[in-house]
Design an enzyme around this catalytic site. Sequence first.
Site, mmCIF file in Angstrom:
data_model
loop_
_atom_site.group_PDB
_atom_site.id
_atom_site.type_symbol
_atom_site.label_atom_id
_atom_site.label_comp_id
_atom_site.label_asym_id
_atom_site.label_seq_id
_atom_site.Cartn_x
_atom_site.Cartn_y
_atom_site.Cartn_z
ATOM 1 N N ALA A 147 9.874 25.731 15.219
ATOM 2 C CA ALA A 147 11.203 26.331 15.090
ATOM 3 C C ALA A 147 11.952 25.767 13.892
ATOM 4 O O ALA A 147 12.595 26.502 13.136
ATOM 5 C CB ALA A 147 12.003 26.095 16.375
ATOM 6 N N ASP A 474 -8.349 -15.062 0.341
ATOM 7 C CA ASP A 474 -7.154 -14.252 0.615
ATOM 8 C C ASP A 474 -6.838 -14.368 2.099
ATOM 9 O O ASP A 474 -7.420 -13.683 2.936
ATOM 10 C CB ASP A 474 -7.411 -12.796 0.224
ATOM 11 C CG ASP A 474 -6.146 -11.938 0.340
ATOM 12 O OD1 ASP A 474 -5.194 -12.383 1.005
ATOM 13 O OD2 ASP A 474 -6.117 -10.837 -0.222
ATOM 14 N N HIS A 479 -4.822 -8.931 7.334
ATOM 15 C CA HIS A 479 -6.229 -8.569 7.412
ATOM 16 C C HIS A 479 -6.952 -9.170 8.626
ATOM 17 O O HIS A 479 -8.160 -8.967 8.772
ATOM 18 C CB HIS A 479 -6.951 -9.003 6.127
ATOM 19 C CG HIS A 479 -6.298 -8.502 4.886
ATOM 20 N ND1 HIS A 479 -6.236 -7.166 4.565
ATOM 21 C CD2 HIS A 479 -5.633 -9.152 3.885
ATOM 22 C CE1 HIS A 479 -5.584 -7.016 3.424
ATOM 23 N NE2 HIS A 479 -5.208 -8.201 2.988
ATOM 24 N N ILE A 494 -6.380 -4.325 8.326
ATOM 25 C CA ILE A 494 -7.033 -3.498 7.313
ATOM 26 C C ILE A 494 -7.916 -4.353 6.422
ATOM 27 O O ILE A 494 -7.757 -5.571 6.332
ATOM 28 C CB ILE A 494 -5.993 -2.749 6.453
ATOM 29 C CG1 ILE A 494 -5.097 -3.744 5.706
ATOM 30 C CG2 ILE A 494 -5.163 -1.814 7.316
ATOM 31 C CD1 ILE A 494 -4.135 -3.099 4.728
ATOM 32 N N GLY A 497 -7.987 -4.927 -0.172
ATOM 33 C CA GLY A 497 -8.200 -4.003 -1.285
ATOM 34 C C GLY A 497 -9.269 -4.493 -2.231
ATOM 35 O O GLY A 497 -10.095 -3.719 -2.731
#
Length: 694
Positions: A147, A474, A479, A494, A497
């Site tokens: 809607a 790291d 993580h 996660i 990177g």
Amino acid sequence: AIYVIINIIIVVVIVIFFAGLGREYALAFGERGASVVVNDLGGDIKGGGKSSAAADKVVEEIRAKGGKAVANYDIVINNAGILRDRSFGRTSDQDWDLIHRVHLRGSFQVTRAAWNHMKNQKFGRIIMTASAAGIYGNFGQGNYSAAKLGLLGLSNTLAIEGRKYNIHCNTIAPTAGSRLTETVMPPDLLESLKAEYVAPLVLWLCHEQCQENGSLFEVIRWERTQGAILRHKDQPMTPESVRDRWDQICDFADATKPANIQESLQTLVEVLSKVDEGQGLRANRTSGVASSAINPSEAVGQVLPEMTYSYTHIECILYALGVGMSTKDADHLKFLYEGHEAFTCLPTFGVIPAQCSMFNGGLSSIPGLNIDFTRLLHGEQYLELYKPLPTSGTLTSRASIADIVDKGSGAVILLDVNTYNGAELICYNQFSVFIVGAGGFGGKRNSDKAKVIHHVFWMLTSLHLESLYRLSGDWNPLHIDPNFAAMGGFKSPILHGLCSFGFAARHVLKHYANNDVTRFKAIKVRFVKPVFPGQTLQTEMWREGNRIHLVCKVKETAAVVLSGAYIDLRADAGPSAGGLQSDLVFAEIGRRIKDVGPELVKKVNAVFSWDITKGGQTCAQWTIDLKSGSGSLHQGPYAGKADVTLTVSDDDFMQVVLGKLNPQQAFFGGKLKVKGNIMLSQKLESILKDYAKL
């Protein structure tokens, strides 16, 4: 006088719901001398119940502010709203119809009643109220989302039809505290999202001087501007402030593209934190006044404390394991076994000694960088290797601030790090880090000091890879700690990177350089989205000279995680399997065999061996086994017996695959040599034509 009808809930007749946004619109218009029609059914969020008390109260408030109650049709604000939240499978006809009657049909009825009056007087302003749920979708709100997005379509059409009559129609998608949101928002957020903060925008859009038409404003476009913060601590918001900052509100430079309602709300949370701190999202470009704690003139050029990194073969092996290497692959052994005659260190290990400059508090010592390090994101990474990395020793890294860029919603810091083995420079890194919410200091938008940014290979990441990779230095709890990850909006910890970075580099090194680390020169990547342990990383690669371009994706979702990426290789001293054009085709055939192998075995039922030559020498050998099991692809000498053996140069192979060279002409012209059952070779056409995407 300006007359306003504000439509909040429509049930047969005009009925106005004044618990939140509608009340604020009415009061704001009344305060400026407008005449407002006030009707309030006084119902609950599901459309039930009634009471006149709310309407009576608002009438008195409007009169106290100098407003009147006279009906006309200069301005219509459609703000109708109830909720009937259900998952799609549990949504009844009544749940669907009632939401559409109130939101969509109600807005249609009120606007249609006013339309001809507006046309006759050659003036009208209409506001439709959509929602972030309509733009992005939201679980349990299929009826409501449909809607709300329908209102946007209606608004865009009315903007076109009404243009020549000076009737303007715009849509807002507000996030505000009201009866509809008080059950789903915590009290402190409701307090920060008062409906009165939306009213100034609506008043400006309704003003006769405002020429905006056919636009969507998310109040806090599917492509979204950085906007402007108009609300400041202990200061009122006004339509005049909206007018004065209109160009900035509509500036799509550095626009964002939120993909879901969570990303949409994240910006809102960041803005509210700025308001609480008395800051703005970015400085008014005409003011020259910085609104953040970053001062580039102080920080750029500053040298960080020198860092040393001592390591043994153990760290090299841990890193190789952390980026997915395994003894299951024989050519990985030289990276995993210190006793191997060719034991060596992966080139991307070069980021490990350099990252100490960033992680060990070096940035916090720089004047002009008063930033919140919990908002630091790794944006891009460049690594250039001058010498193969030693497998043990002590390396020294010297870092400096190369540049700082103002991206509006944040700041980008370019950190240059040179790493030495004694007096010898062995590698250079550039870390590009993004500090969320630290922009708006009036700095430049781009930097000339930033490093400027097909095979298909895929590998499943281990479910516990993040806990292994972090042993390389790291230690960010994002993580490993589920609670910390949840604070960042992630369902689970996660992958780093730089772990994905290492995966992609391995794939290129294997397929274009035969795992020869001496050929590795440099790598640059942009980090786009996170990877969750257990997902499959797929690297797509293509070659231009000695530069290998790559895109890294999550195979299960097709989400791009590394982009704008490339690896530069040093020239090969002689023929090798690395870097052949035909590798692209065989890699794709291998992937297709995994997907539809049984179908191919049934269709072809043969084993084909290929000798690919370059400069008259055999550079690569491939065997396509479509005779046993589910089919397979082998690289290197084949131990079994092939039904057909084909010898062709790399260039001629590509000409055949691309359809530029007829296979029969290649055979009779001596460019393609075939041994074995020549007739079976005709089945190769289906493999190359149907299953090798280039």
